[in-house]
Design a protein around this motif. Structure first.
Motif, PDB file in Angstrom:
ATOM      1  N   ILE A 122       0.313  -4.475   9.661  1.00  0.00           N
ATOM      2  CA  ILE A 122       0.283  -3.699   8.487  1.00  0.00           C
ATOM      3  C   ILE A 122      -0.030  -3.376   7.604  1.00  0.00           C
ATOM      4  O   ILE A 122      -0.533  -4.522   6.584  1.00  0.00           O
ATOM      5  CB  ILE A 122       2.320  -3.735   7.948  1.00  0.00           C
ATOM      6  CG1 ILE A 122       3.261  -4.082   9.747  1.00  0.00           C
ATOM      7  CG2 ILE A 122       2.316  -1.988   7.224  1.00  0.00           C
ATOM      8  CD1 ILE A 122       4.702  -4.202   8.359  1.00  0.00           C
ATOM      9  N   GLU A 123      -1.621  -2.242   7.690  1.00  0.00           N
ATOM     10  CA  GLU A 123      -2.259  -2.594   6.781  1.00  0.00           C
ATOM     11  C   GLU A 123      -2.367  -1.176   5.377  1.00  0.00           C
ATOM     12  O   GLU A 123      -2.269  -0.059   6.170  1.00  0.00           O
ATOM     13  CB  GLU A 123      -3.979  -2.230   7.417  1.00  0.00           C
ATOM     14  CG  GLU A 123      -3.797  -3.935   8.141  1.00  0.00           C
ATOM     15  CD  GLU A 123      -5.930  -4.179   8.478  1.00  0.00           C
ATOM     16  OE1 GLU A 123      -6.147  -3.848   7.764  1.00  0.00           O
ATOM     17  OE2 GLU A 123      -5.170  -3.769  10.128  1.00  0.00           O
ATOM     18  N   SER A 124      -2.551  -1.063   4.465  1.00  0.00           N
ATOM     19  CA  SER A 124      -2.702  -0.355   3.460  1.00  0.00           C
ATOM     20  C   SER A 124      -3.222  -0.251   2.082  1.00  0.00           C
ATOM     21  O   SER A 124      -2.146  -2.024   1.917  1.00  0.00           O
ATOM     22  CB  SER A 124      -1.216   0.385   3.777  1.00  0.00           C
ATOM     23  OG  SER A 124      -1.259   2.148   2.779  1.00  0.00           O
TER      24      SER A 124
ATOM     25  N   ASP B  94       5.694   5.741   5.492  1.00  0.00           N
ATOM     26  CA  ASP B  94       5.263   6.298   4.603  1.00  0.00           C
ATOM     27  C   ASP B  94       5.082   7.757   4.009  1.00  0.00           C
ATOM     28  O   ASP B  94       3.915   8.221   3.868  1.00  0.00           O
ATOM     29  CB  ASP B  94       3.753   5.716   5.186  1.00  0.00           C
ATOM     30  CG  ASP B  94       2.963   6.654   6.539  1.00  0.00           C
ATOM     31  OD1 ASP B  94       4.752   7.338   6.761  1.00  0.00           O
ATOM     32  OD2 ASP B  94       2.358   6.992   6.858  1.00  0.00           O
TER      33      ASP B  94
ATOM     34  N   ARG C 293      -2.416  -6.154   3.552  1.00  0.00           N
ATOM     35  CA  ARG C 293      -2.093  -6.510   4.919  1.00  0.00           C
ATOM     36  C   ARG C 293      -0.884  -7.549   5.344  1.00  0.00           C
ATOM     37  O   ARG C 293      -0.999  -7.939   4.265  1.00  0.00           O
ATOM     38  CB  ARG C 293      -3.186  -7.446   5.849  1.00  0.00           C
ATOM     39  CG  ARG C 293      -2.801  -7.620   7.576  1.00  0.00           C
ATOM     40  CD  ARG C 293      -4.073  -8.903   8.311  1.00  0.00           C
ATOM     41  NE  ARG C 293      -4.332  -8.675   9.155  1.00  0.00           N
ATOM     42  CZ  ARG C 293      -4.858  -7.694  10.144  1.00  0.00           C
ATOM     43  NH1 ARG C 293      -4.985  -7.151   9.945  1.00  0.00           N
ATOM     44  NH2 ARG C 293      -4.450  -7.103  11.871  1.00  0.00           N
TER      45      ARG C 293
ATOM     46  N   PRO D 286      -1.276   5.236  12.199  1.00  0.00           N
ATOM     47  CA  PRO D 286      -2.355   4.352  11.106  1.00  0.00           C
ATOM     48  C   PRO D 286      -2.109   3.360  10.396  1.00  0.00           C
ATOM     49  O   PRO D 286      -0.742   3.763   9.692  1.00  0.00           O
ATOM     50  CB  PRO D 286      -2.822   6.048  11.021  1.00  0.00           C
ATOM     51  CG  PRO D 286      -2.282   7.046  11.683  1.00  0.00           C
ATOM     52  CD  PRO D 286      -0.918   6.233  12.886  1.00  0.00           C
ATOM     53  N   GLY D 287      -2.928   2.149  10.375  1.00  0.00           N
ATOM     54  CA  GLY D 287      -1.971   0.990   9.354  1.00  0.00           C
ATOM     55  C   GLY D 287      -1.281  -0.147  10.317  1.00  0.00           C
ATOM     56  O   GLY D 287      -1.280  -0.844  10.278  1.00  0.00           O
TER      57      GLY D 287
ATOM     58  N   GLY E 256       0.855  -1.380   0.031  1.00  0.00           N
ATOM     59  CA  GLY E 256      -0.033   0.134   0.250  1.00  0.00           C
ATOM     60  C   GLY E 256       0.508   0.863  -0.266  1.00  0.00           C
ATOM     61  O   GLY E 256       2.038   1.104  -1.186  1.00  0.00           O
ATOM     62  N   ASP E 257       0.758   1.703   0.842  1.00  0.00           N
ATOM     63  CA  ASP E 257       1.190   3.285   1.114  1.00  0.00           C
ATOM     64  C   ASP E 257       2.768   2.949   1.994  1.00  0.00           C
ATOM     65  O   ASP E 257       3.418   3.754   1.967  1.00  0.00           O
ATOM     66  CB  ASP E 257       0.701   4.908   1.953  1.00  0.00           C
ATOM     67  CG  ASP E 257      -0.205   4.901   1.622  1.00  0.00           C
ATOM     68  OD1 ASP E 257      -0.307   4.661  -0.536  1.00  0.00           O
ATOM     69  OD2 ASP E 257      -1.392   5.206   1.395  1.00  0.00           O
TER      70      ASP E 257
ATOM     71  N   THR F 132      -3.515   0.226  18.558  1.00  0.00           N
ATOM     72  CA  THR F 132      -3.351  -0.075  17.081  1.00  0.00           C
ATOM     73  C   THR F 132      -2.375   1.510  17.740  1.00  0.00           C
ATOM     74  O   THR F 132      -2.507   2.536  18.563  1.00  0.00           O
ATOM     75  CB  THR F 132      -4.563   1.351  16.461  1.00  0.00           C
ATOM     76  OG1 THR F 132      -6.004   0.360  16.209  1.00  0.00           O
ATOM     77  CG2 THR F 132      -3.485   2.005  15.239  1.00  0.00           C
TER      78      THR F 132
END
Length: 308
Positions: free
Chosen positions: A226-228, A84, A232, A207-208, A33-34, A204
């Motif tokens: 790690i999510e974006s 990021d 995942r 973010p992500g 992702g990012d 958390t």
């Protein structure tokens, strides 16, 4: 994604598992992702193969992890740097520089993580967050640095550190079973100066980036997710230390609760395989990350690409 480098290294002091790229400080890069994720190493070290594979006989595990003449296998120390453009998050900090000469000779530690950051062009002062999955010395050793004058200072002076409260409490007990795994200088100074936050469960962190408890290796060991961009990844730490440990019962003698390890691996695979998570291995020097699938016998295997 950077994959493993093949080809054995030969020489009088070469370990059988060494390859052409064994001494590279940057073990891999991947985008999720990012997030740009860089895998750095504190250098490999050596552990007894029997201890690393528990009840699994050598005739089986040596086909996956070649031992030297002293029965030792090559163990990585993988640190993730997750960026990021807004913050820099570090996951795990290797074995550190606090061993005396005797312990360095036993484990063969290399103390290379600061050099790895330099090789990647990442300043230690630029790290915003450090997350420890647990507080065994090979996962938090460079949280702090031992100076030549005996002083202990934060390796990442501007970072906010996170660890599980239960890990600190267990380390302070200095139990006969695992007291040598906990080196107070790796975390107590950070608690004292307010840089380390102690967690009590899933959280958390940014973010992500989040943590969840996967007990078994220790009672409060955490996995970092790690999510974006709809993808995942997961740094599963010592629940599955290397890609050679994917079988449910291929655990370590170091696990405090082997039966719980099996159940927690089932829990992890129930999502990681069908959802095609990118899995990061803490101690796999040559294959620090990949995707999981099932072979024709229904057993988990490592794949370099996600299933389509």
């Amino acid at each position: 994604m950077i994959g493993p480098v093949n080809g054995p290294v030969t020489g009088p002091e070469a370990h059988p598992a060494e390859r052409a790229g064994t001494n590279e400080l940057i073990r891999g890069r991947v985008t999720l992702g990012d997030f740009e994720i860089t895998v750095l190493t504190d250098g490999y070290f050596l552990l007894d193969g029997g201890a690393m594979f528990g009840v699994v006989p050598r005739t089986l595990w040596e086909t996956r992890s070649a031992p030297d003449e002293k029965n030792r296998i090559l163990i990585g120390t993988n640190t993730l740097v997750v960026r990021d453009g807004r913050r820099t998050v570090v996951i795990e900090t290797g074995a550190g520089n606090k061993f005396d000469a005797r312990m360095r000779a036993i484990y063969g530690t290399k103390e290379l993580l600061p050099s790895a950051f330099a090789a990647a062009g990442i300043a230690l002062d630029d790290v915003d967050v450090v997350i420890n999955s647990h507080l065994h010395f090979d996962h938090c050793g460079w949280n702090t640095t031992l100076g030549s004058d005996g002083s202990i200072t934060p390796t990442f002076p501007n970072a906010h550190y996170f660890a599980h409260r239960g890990e600190v409490e267990h380390g302070r007990l200095q139990m006969e079973r695992d007291r040598m795994s906990y080196i107070a200088a790796n975390y107590e100074p950070l608690i004292a100066n307010g840089q380390m936050t102690l967690l009590d469960g899933p959280e958390t962190i940014a973010p992500g980036i989040s943590v969840d408890v996967f007990p078994g290796h220790t009672a409060q060991m955490m996995a970092i997710s790690i999510e974006s961009g709809g993808r995942r990844g997961c740094y599963i730490s010592d629940l599955i230390p290397t890609s050679a440990h994917l079988d449910l019962i291929w655990g370590m003698s170091y696990d405090l609760d082997p039966m719980t390890v099996i159940e927690q691996r089932k829990r992890f695979y129930a999502r990681a395989i069908p959802e095609q998570w990118l899995v990061f291995f803490t101690h796999d020097h040559h294959a620090p990350f990949g995707y999981l699938g099932l072979n024709d016998r229904g057993k988990p295997v490592l794949r370099t690409e996600a299933a389509k």
